[in-house]
Design an enzyme around this catalytic site. Sequence first.
Site, PDB file in Angstrom:
ATOM      1  N   SER A   1      31.941  51.202  31.859  1.00  0.00           N
ATOM      2  CA  SER A   1      30.727  50.918  32.636  1.00  0.00           C
ATOM      3  C   SER A   1      30.074  52.246  32.985  1.00  0.00           C
ATOM      4  O   SER A   1      30.741  53.296  32.968  1.00  0.00           O
ATOM      5  CB  SER A   1      31.126  50.206  33.933  1.00  0.00           C
ATOM      6  OG  SER A   1      30.036  50.139  34.818  1.00  0.00           O
TER       7      SER A   1
ATOM      8  N   TYR B   1      36.165  49.258  41.961  1.00  0.00           N
ATOM      9  CA  TYR B   1      35.659  49.017  40.592  1.00  0.00           C
ATOM     10  C   TYR B   1      35.488  50.358  39.878  1.00  0.00           C
ATOM     11  O   TYR B   1      35.914  50.514  38.729  1.00  0.00           O
ATOM     12  CB  TYR B   1      34.336  48.247  40.656  1.00  0.00           C
ATOM     13  CG  TYR B   1      33.768  47.878  39.297  1.00  0.00           C
ATOM     14  CD1 TYR B   1      34.383  46.923  38.492  1.00  0.00           C
ATOM     15  CD2 TYR B   1      32.605  48.480  38.813  1.00  0.00           C
ATOM     16  CE1 TYR B   1      33.849  46.576  37.247  1.00  0.00           C
ATOM     17  CE2 TYR B   1      32.063  48.134  37.574  1.00  0.00           C
ATOM     18  CZ  TYR B   1      32.696  47.185  36.793  1.00  0.00           C
ATOM     19  OH  TYR B   1      32.175  46.839  35.568  1.00  0.00           O
TER      20      TYR B   1
HETATM   21  P1  NDP Z   1      31.678  38.169  32.456  1.00  0.00           P
HETATM   22  O1  NDP Z   1      32.206  37.828  33.808  1.00  0.00           O
HETATM   23  O2  NDP Z   1      30.561  37.370  31.906  1.00  0.00           O
HETATM   24  O3  NDP Z   1      32.873  38.196  31.411  1.00  0.00           O
HETATM   25  C1  NDP Z   1      34.140  38.697  31.721  1.00  0.00           C
HETATM   26  C2  NDP Z   1      35.137  38.206  30.706  1.00  0.00           C
HETATM   27  O4  NDP Z   1      36.414  38.744  31.030  1.00  0.00           O
HETATM   28  C3  NDP Z   1      35.267  36.696  30.715  1.00  0.00           C
HETATM   29  O5  NDP Z   1      35.355  36.234  29.403  1.00  0.00           O
HETATM   30  C4  NDP Z   1      36.578  36.448  31.458  1.00  0.00           C
HETATM   31  O6  NDP Z   1      37.222  35.296  30.945  1.00  0.00           O
HETATM   32  C5  NDP Z   1      37.365  37.689  31.054  1.00  0.00           C
HETATM   33  N1  NDP Z   1      38.453  37.997  31.969  1.00  0.00           N
HETATM   34  C6  NDP Z   1      38.380  38.379  33.262  1.00  0.00           C
HETATM   35  N2  NDP Z   1      39.617  38.558  33.760  1.00  0.00           N
HETATM   36  C7  NDP Z   1      40.490  38.259  32.755  1.00  0.00           C
HETATM   37  C8  NDP Z   1      41.895  38.240  32.647  1.00  0.00           C
HETATM   38  N3  NDP Z   1      42.698  38.563  33.690  1.00  0.00           N
HETATM   39  N4  NDP Z   1      42.443  37.900  31.468  1.00  0.00           N
HETATM   40  C9  NDP Z   1      41.661  37.554  30.424  1.00  0.00           C
HETATM   41  N5  NDP Z   1      40.324  37.576  30.453  1.00  0.00           N
HETATM   42  C10 NDP Z   1      39.753  37.902  31.614  1.00  0.00           C
HETATM   43  O7  NDP Z   1      31.263  39.689  32.575  1.00  0.00           O
HETATM   44  P2  NDP Z   1      30.734  40.774  31.493  1.00  0.00           P
HETATM   45  O8  NDP Z   1      30.519  40.196  30.169  1.00  0.00           O
HETATM   46  O9  NDP Z   1      29.634  41.466  32.169  1.00  0.00           O
HETATM   47  O10 NDP Z   1      31.981  41.755  31.494  1.00  0.00           O
HETATM   48  C11 NDP Z   1      32.593  42.246  30.339  1.00  0.00           C
HETATM   49  C12 NDP Z   1      32.993  43.691  30.572  1.00  0.00           C
HETATM   50  O11 NDP Z   1      31.813  44.470  30.744  1.00  0.00           O
HETATM   51  C13 NDP Z   1      33.836  43.920  31.830  1.00  0.00           C
HETATM   52  O12 NDP Z   1      34.862  44.838  31.534  1.00  0.00           O
HETATM   53  C14 NDP Z   1      32.831  44.516  32.807  1.00  0.00           C
HETATM   54  O13 NDP Z   1      33.453  45.309  33.779  1.00  0.00           O
HETATM   55  C15 NDP Z   1      31.953  45.305  31.867  1.00  0.00           C
HETATM   56  N6  NDP Z   1      30.624  45.658  32.373  1.00  0.00           N
HETATM   57  C16 NDP Z   1      29.706  44.693  32.728  1.00  0.00           C
HETATM   58  C17 NDP Z   1      28.454  45.058  33.202  1.00  0.00           C
HETATM   59  C18 NDP Z   1      27.445  44.037  33.629  1.00  0.00           C
HETATM   60  O14 NDP Z   1      26.476  44.387  34.354  1.00  0.00           O
HETATM   61  N7  NDP Z   1      27.547  42.791  33.243  1.00  0.00           N
HETATM   62  C19 NDP Z   1      28.053  46.466  33.297  1.00  0.00           C
HETATM   63  C20 NDP Z   1      29.079  47.375  32.875  1.00  0.00           C
HETATM   64  C21 NDP Z   1      30.294  46.975  32.440  1.00  0.00           C
HETATM   65  P3  NDP Z   1      38.035  34.209  31.776  1.00  0.00           P
HETATM   66  O15 NDP Z   1      37.519  34.225  33.195  1.00  0.00           O
HETATM   67  O16 NDP Z   1      37.744  32.928  31.050  1.00  0.00           O
HETATM   68  O17 NDP Z   1      39.458  34.637  31.664  1.00  0.00           O
END
Ligand code: NDP
Length: 244
Positions: free
Chosen positions: A136, A149
Site C-alpha cells: 500500500s 495498518y
Molecule cells: P477487499 O476487502 O475488497 O479484499 C480483501 C480480500 O482479502 C478479500 O478477498 C478477503 O476475502 C481477503 N482476506 C482478508 N483476510 C483474509 C484471510 N485472513 N484469509 C484469506 N483471505 C483474506 O480489499 P482490497 O481488494 O482493497 O484489498 C486487497 C489488498 O490491497 C489488501 O492487502 C489491502 O491492504 C491492499 N490495499 C487496498 C487499498 C484500497 O484502497 N482498496 C489501497 C492499498 C492497498 P475473504 O474475506 O472472503 O476471506
Amino acid sequence: MSTKPLIVITGASSGFGAKTAQLFNSKGFPLLLLARRTEKIKELPLNFDNVLIENVDVTNKEELQKAITKAEAIHGPTDLLVNNAGIMLLGNILDQDEEEWQKMLQTNVIGVLNGMKAVLGHMIERNHGTIINVSSIAGFKAFLDHAAYAASKFGVHGLTETIRQEVADSHVRVSLISPGAAETELLTHVTNEQSFNDYVSWKESMGGLTLDPQKVAESIFFIYEMPQEVTIREISIAATKQQA
Ligand code: NDP
C-alpha cells in the site's frame, strides 16, 4: 489441462484480487483462488474450466500449503503467487482494540510470509517463478489513524525487499505493488466510526476519482508478463487526484 502455468491469488473474493483473477482468467491461465468467502468467488464472471477455489485463511499456513499442493498436483508448479489478501482496520492508538492490531499483523504480514514460504522452495529448485506482494502507499508513508495498518504494510515492504535479495540468485522474482485508495470492500471492515467517516471524507476530496481496481490488476499482469530476467521491483499506483 491448460498449457499455461498455475497462478495463485489470495483474497480473490473481492476488490483487487477478484479483478486480478478475472484478468488472468480471460487470458487462459489456470487459477487457484483463495479466500474465506468462497461463495463470492463462485459468483465472479469467470470461465471456471481451469479454476480451483479453496476456502483458506492465509493466517493458517497448513491450510494454505494444502490448497497449493492440491492445485499443483493438477496444474503443475505455481508460476505466480499474488499475495493480495489483507485487511485495513483504522483507529487511533488510544482507542483501537489491540485485537485489531493482531488481526492486521497476522493477515497482512504473517499471511504474506505463509504464502511465500508455501511456494518459494519449489520456485528456487526450478530457478523460476514470481511472487507479487500487495502492499500500500501506507507501506512507505504515514497516514493518521493508520498506525497498525502502516506497521503491517511497512512490514510487507521490508520482507519483500529482503526476500527479493535472498532469492535473486535463483532467478526467482519478488515484486511489490503499492496501491492508493480504491473502491473495494477494504473500508467496510473499519469499526471506528470517526476513522471511517474521516477516510470517506478524504476519498470524497478526490471527487469520485479514486483508483480503479482494474488498473491494479493490469499492473500485476504487467509485472508478470515481463521476461523472467526482468523484475519490476515495485509499482506505486494511485489516483491522480490522490494528493498524499
Ligand atoms: P477487499 O476487502 O475488497 O479484499 C480483501 C480480500 O482479502 C478479500 O478477498 C478477503 O476475502 C481477503 N482476506 C482478508 N483476510 C483474509 C484471510 N485472513 N484469509 C484469506 N483471505 C483474506 O480489499 P482490497 O481488494 O482493497 O484489498 C486487497 C489488498 O490491497 C489488501 O492487502 C489491502 O491492504 C491492499 N490495499 C487496498 C487499498 C484500497 O484502497 N482498496 C489501497 C492499498 C492497498 P475473504 O474475506 O472472503 O476471506
